[in-house]
Design an enzyme around this catalytic site. Structure first.
Site, PDB file in Angstrom:
ATOM      1  N   GLU A  61      -3.528  26.682 -12.531  1.00 52.15           N
ATOM      2  CA  GLU A  61      -4.345  25.468 -12.608  1.00 52.15           C
ATOM      3  C   GLU A  61      -4.519  24.758 -11.263  1.00 52.15           C
ATOM      4  OE1 GLU A  61      -2.945  23.210 -16.034  1.00 52.15           O
ATOM      5  OE2 GLU A  61      -3.626  24.780 -17.407  1.00 52.15           O
ATOM      6  N   GLU A 179      -4.644  31.555 -20.779  1.00 47.78           N
ATOM      7  CA  GLU A 179      -3.866  30.539 -21.494  1.00 47.78           C
ATOM      8  C   GLU A 179      -4.806  29.723 -22.364  1.00 47.78           C
ATOM      9  OE1 GLU A 179      -1.067  28.154 -19.123  1.00 47.78           O
ATOM     10  OE2 GLU A 179      -1.439  26.483 -20.484  1.00 47.78           O
TER      11      GLU A 179
END
Length: 401
Positions: A61, A179
């Site tokens: 991220e 994810e």
């Protein structure tokens, strides 16, 4: 005593620290050269131990605006070139080389494009992104979002843009969701671990497949409210059984569906797994309407098969149309798997398959997931707020032959 060995067919992907050695410039922005020594030593260690690692994912991220931290895409591109060279150096035979995945973040078209352009041909094997399209667990409208077709359709833009980015700038790479848990920050109790979440989950699997996503990693197996298994008891939540049915029934060939029905009825179709014919996934988002879905022959329709980057033709259409050029005496039956909530409570932790609760046996084994047969020409009866897998074993779609 003899040594006990169990066989585990888990495919391992390892995430690597992409901030090691960098420094924080301002707010969430990080700069400086990535220090790869820790990664080098760790990869070398796994090889020395003979641990099979399928893929290494660079960072978590840090793409676009990032989550707490972000790194420039050009810098990230140079770093994955270095990581690729480490993998080539340590895994000496090309066939033994694990895949390189990046960036494991939220999709930002400009950032992802820059990553591909900087890193160049064949460096990144799969572009990975995260999907939490239901937002935070504290949202009072969460249940409404899951059954709102307009809201669910927003995620389609992400998948479509990812596919276009790869077609234009990275034809050598594939798209992975590395994810996804629907609701971020551990999911939500009595939503993420209930029947209701399977509507979101299976819709996402159908949508991701439609845009050529090769891998969909669920957050999590165990942990948080969104685990496939309960964190305390390890008993399967409804999504575990939804994932298992998808895995057993839906093959790699993806067929395009044009459905002539209200938006509350959603449909996805794949070539069946390990068998001839096709499998249809139907989802009824309405809490009051029963749909009788008619499957009928309609041969003049295009079908897309997506395995790799090739396309073939064949067909599927109308509300929902059934495709196939011939019926034989063996083609008079189909198998149906209807999923509903126990006692009609959509936030139930127990899911029913054809009216039977899905619960582990006394020996701890997974229950039999048995279909009910139906006449191939009869409509599929789809109850309010329910899901159905419909297997048509004699359906002749050219893309599936």
């Amino acid at each position: 005593m003899g040594e006990h060995k169990s066989i585990c067919r888990a495919i391992i992907t390892f995430g690597l620290n992409a901030l090691h050695g960098r420094y924080n410039v301002q707010r969430s922005f990080w700069a400086g050269k990535w220090n790869s020594t820790n990664t080098y030593d760790f990869v070398e260690y796994t090889i020395s131990k003979g641990y099979p690692v399928d893929s290494w994912e660079f960072g978590n991220e840090l793409s676009g605006h990032g989550t707490g931290a972000r790194v420039d895409a050009k810098l990230y591109g140079k770093d994955v070139i270095e990581l690729k060279s480490i993998l080539r150096q340590l895994y000496r035979t090309p066939l033994s080389q694990p895949l390189l995945l990046a960036p494991g973040g939220f999709f930002d078209q400009q950032w992802y494009t820059q990553l591909l352009q900087t890193s160049g041909h064949g460096v990144v094997n799969a572009l990975t992104h995260h999907i939490y399209n239901l937002g935070g667990g504290d949202d009072v409208h969460l249940m409404r979002k899951i059954v709102d077709p307009k809201y669910l359709d927003r995620a389609e833009d992400t998948y479509r843009d990812m596919q276009l980015t790869l077609q234009r700038h990275g034809t050598w790479a594939s798209s992975w969701v590395s994810e996804s848990g629907g609701v971020f920050n551990n999911g939500r109790q009595l939503v993420s671990n209930t029947f209701m979440n399977s509507i979101w989950y299976l819709d996402q699997l159908g949508m991701a497949s439609k845009y050529n996503t090769k891998v969909f990693c669920r957050q999590t197996l165990i942990g948080g409210n969104y685990g496939l298994l309960d964190t305390q008891t390890f008993l399967p939540n409804p999504d575990y059984y939804s994932a298992l049915l998808w895995h057993r029934l839906m093959g790699n060939g993806v067929l395009s569906v044009d459905i002539n029905a209200p938006r509350k009825l959603r449909a996805y179709a794949h070539c069946s797994k390990r068998h001839k014919g096709i499998t249809l996934l139907l989802i009824n988002l309405s809490n009051s309407t029963v749909y009788n879905v008619t499957l009928q022959n309609d041969l003049n329709v295009s079908v897309e098969r997506r395995t790799g980057h090739r396309r073939r033709s064949g067909g599927l259409r109308r509300a929902v149309s059934w495709l196939g050029s011939k019926q034989s005496s063996e083609s008079t039956k189909r198998d149906e798997y209807h999923l509903t909530a126990k006692d009609g409570d959509h936030q139930s932790r127990t899911m029913l398959l054809n009216g039977v609760p899905l619960e582990l046996g006394d020996d701890g084994g997974v229950p039999a997931l048995n279909p009910v047969p139906a006449g191939v020409d009869s409509p599929v009866h789809l109850a309010p707020t329910s899901i159905a897998f419909v297997v048509l074993p004699r359906f002749e779609a050219k893309a599936c032959s």
